[in-house]
Design an enzyme around this catalytic site. Structure first.
Site, PDB file in Angstrom:
ATOM      1  N   ASP A   1       0.809  -1.210   0.000  1.00 27.96           N
ATOM      2  CA  ASP A   1       0.000   0.000   0.000  1.00 27.96           C
ATOM      3  C   ASP A   1       0.850   1.271   0.000  1.00 27.96           C
ATOM      4  O   ASP A   1       1.830   1.355   0.739  1.00 27.96           O
ATOM      5  CB  ASP A   1      -0.867  -0.029   1.270  1.00 27.96           C
TER       6      ASP A   1
ATOM      7  N   GLU B   1       1.151  -0.537  -5.136  1.00 27.08           N
ATOM      8  CA  GLU B   1       0.168   0.517  -5.308  1.00 27.08           C
ATOM      9  C   GLU B   1       0.917   1.839  -5.327  1.00 27.08           C
ATOM     10  O   GLU B   1       1.294   2.373  -4.293  1.00 27.08           O
ATOM     11  CB  GLU B   1      -0.863   0.549  -4.178  1.00 27.08           C
TER      12      GLU B   1
HETATM   13  C1  GLC Z   1      -4.310   3.241  -0.357  1.00 27.67           C
HETATM   14  C2  GLC Z   1      -5.582   2.461  -0.150  1.00 27.67           C
HETATM   15  C3  GLC Z   1      -6.627   3.367   0.432  1.00 27.67           C
HETATM   16  C4  GLC Z   1      -6.115   3.960   1.725  1.00 27.67           C
HETATM   17  C5  GLC Z   1      -4.758   4.628   1.528  1.00 27.67           C
HETATM   18  C6  GLC Z   1      -4.109   4.952   2.843  1.00 27.67           C
HETATM   19  O1  GLC Z   1      -4.459   4.226  -1.312  1.00 27.67           O
HETATM   20  O2  GLC Z   1      -6.004   1.872  -1.354  1.00 27.67           O
HETATM   21  O3  GLC Z   1      -7.836   2.691   0.629  1.00 27.67           O
HETATM   22  O4  GLC Z   1      -7.040   4.904   2.202  1.00 27.67           O
HETATM   23  O5  GLC Z   1      -3.862   3.794   0.842  1.00 27.67           O
HETATM   24  O6  GLC Z   1      -3.700   3.772   3.481  1.00 27.67           O
END
Ligand code: GLC
Ligand code: CA
Length: 538
Positions: free
Chosen positions: A201, A243
């Site tokens: 993440d 991500e």
């Molecule tokens: C990522 C996740 C999201 C979350 C963010 C902070 O973007 O997909 O859902 O709010 O990280 O952890």
């Protein structure tokens, strides 16, 4: 590209455990619930499940605010339930990955609680503190609707702390070697239970340096490469999926020389697929694909239409964002931060041909596609719920009470089911689509089957053809023995497609449309929003 690696030619499926299936009828979906639904997931043609965070958390950010990285949230079950799910998933011939929240913790995490009260605690240095809130002014604010600064004052510590997301999510301090080690131990803890890797993440934000925007820094990449080394040395069949919501040239470095992430979500492609059907013009898809650098042979893109967040419009121009908001988010409630909090089906006005067209485009481009739970049946959203909850409502299994998600009293459900309008569970549910050949779920299964049959569709070689007609996105795909031509009509009117002097056979087309193709013709007509995949007999 040959496919030696399981993730390079696969279908992923994203699950929010809390809203998937409730096994003990307390109103909250749980790990046992997923285990009970593995046959269903397998039947779609899924190869790998990704679970959103399942850890103890005060749930201020859907579980991305973790208070204990070494346990399961009690609402979802136990460590044993988790191990059972992992084993059963493997028995079903599928993989399973979990979320690794690298960047931050909850402010309710023991580490932070101790850090703020005890400055000589080793945990104090787990976080990024400052006497002023003036450092790193070039770092943007991500949650623009709610946050005013990346710094928040902490009364107990008498200092400011750094956070890229909600105030309740203090960032970890990666300049501290103890933090670097801690995250590796967290990885080992879960990988030892047999999972097949992580979706990592928010990886661009691990380090901050004055005079930069504090994203994609060399220090960040260096540390991520260490995480990869851990995987290669200790868990060589496992993967890391990044991500990183970035432009292609900033995204590409996350794959390194095949020594950083195995996969990365292709963020810039996603909004352009929506843009193209709205404009009836595939130019933006072609442009972004052509701006996408080549990737190492052991890597893969993860492509998607929707996920658990708002449909992010960070990777488009201001004018494009304005267009997308006007087209797809006419009501203010539909907008969130720099995005749109709606699901795939409502964005396509419930038009199943258009939904299928979007999947067909996704499936005819390089990458490994991921499907967001519920989008296989065309679930709707509830824009009146808080934050992103509207796209995380309970899975609609049947038209039984609570959509077959839970037998709890409806008032106890973790989130309300969608029970009104065109997307109500009375109309949209798994059971009612199962036997209908023409239903979205069966169309998608069919597409997945064909995608697997022509496995080179995941490969990196593609060519856009017939570019003079931007209303039809025409993609040529091939391997040593086969060539496929994939035509997608992005417009609301029939389009003539010219195949030229080729000997061909129709492989697949929108089942809902009467396609009239005579393989001897050089020209055929593609109805509005229809697609046709054609195999050349060369
Ligand atoms: C990522 C996740 C999201 C979350 C963010 C902070 O973007 O997909 O859902 O709010 O990280 O952890
Ligand atoms: Ca439950």
């Amino acid at each position: 590209m040959g496919f030696s690696k399981w993730y390079q030619n696969a279908i992923f499926y994203e699950i929010n455990t809390r809203t998937f299936y409730d096994s003990n009828n307390d109103g909250i979906g749980d790990l046992k619930g997923i285990t009970l639904k593995l046959d269903y997931i397998k039947s779609l043609g899924v190869d790998c499940i990704w679970l959103l965070p399942i850890y103890p958390s005060p749930l201020k950010d859907g579980g991305y605010d973790i208070s204990d990285f070494y346990d399961i949230h009690p609402d979802l079950g136990t460590i044993d339930d988790f191990k059972k799910l992992v084993d059963e998933t493997h028995k079903h011939g599928m993989h399973i990955i979990a979320d690794l929240v690298v960047n931050h913790t909850s402010d309710q995490c023991e580490w932070f609680l101790e850090a703020q009260t005890d400055k000589i605690s080793p945990y104090h240095d787990y976080y990024v503190w400052s006497e002023t809130d003036q450092k790193y002014q070039d770092a943007r604010i991500i949650f623009v609707d709610t946050e005013k600064s990346n710094w928040s004052w902490n009364e107990k510590a008498g200092k400011y702390y750094w956070h890229r997301f909600y105030t309740c999510q203090p960032d970890l301090n990666y300049d501290n070697p103890a933090v670097q080690e801690e995250m590796k131990n967290i990885m080992r803890f879960w990988l030892d239970m047999g999972i097949d890797g992580f979706r990592a993440d928010a990886v661009p934000y691990l380090y901050q340096r004055e005079g930069t925007n504090c994203e994609n820094l060399p220090e960040t990449h260096a540390y991520l490469k260490e995480l990869r080394q851990l995987i290669d040395q200790e868990y060589p069949e496992c993967i890391l999926l990044a991500e990183a919501n970035q432009w292609p040239h900033d995204l590409r470095p996350y794959l390194g020389d095949g020594d950083e992430f195995h996969m990365a979500f292709h963020f810039p492609l996603m909004p352009r697929i929506y843009m193209s059907v709205a404009l009836g013009d595939g130019t933006s898809i072609m442009e972004i694909m052509e701006k996408t650098p080549a990737i190492p042979e052991n890597c893969q893109w993860c492509t998607f239409l929707r996920n658990h967040d708002e449909l992010t419009l960070e990777m488009v121009t201001d004018a494009e964002r304005k267009f997308m908001w006007e087209k797809y988010a006419p009501d203010d409630r539909m907008r969130l931060n720099l995005g749109i909090r709606r699901r795939l089906a409502p964005l396509m006005d419930g038009n199943i041909n258009k939904i299928e067209l979007l999947y067909a485009i996704l499936f005819s481009l390089p990458g490994t596609p991921i499907i967001y739970y519920g989008d296989e049946i065309g679930m709707g959203d509830n824009i009146w719920l808080n934050d992103r909850d509207g796209v995380r409502t309970p899975m609609q299994w049947s038209d039984d009470i609570n959509a077959g998600f839970s037998a709890a009293d409806s008032n106890r459900l973790f989130l309300p089911v969608i029970d009104k309008g065109d997307f109500s569970f009375h109309h949209i549910n798994v059971a009612s689509q199962a036997d209908k050949q023409d239903s979205l779920i069966n169309r998608l299964k069919q597409l997945i089957k064909i995608r697997k049959e022509f496995n080179f569709l995941s490969s990196q070689s593609y060519e856009f053809i017939n570019r003079e007609n931007v209303g039809v996105l025409s993609i040529l795909r091939w391997n040593e023995t086969h060539s496929l031509l994939c035509f997608h009509n992005l417009t609301a009117k029939a389009q003539e497609v010219n195949i030229g002097e080729e000997d061909y056979v129709l492989i697949h087309s929108s089942p809902g449309m009467k396609l009239n193709i005579n393989p001897l013709d050089e020209l055929f007509s593609l109805p509005a929003y229809a697609y046709a995949w054609i195999k050349l007999r060369r």
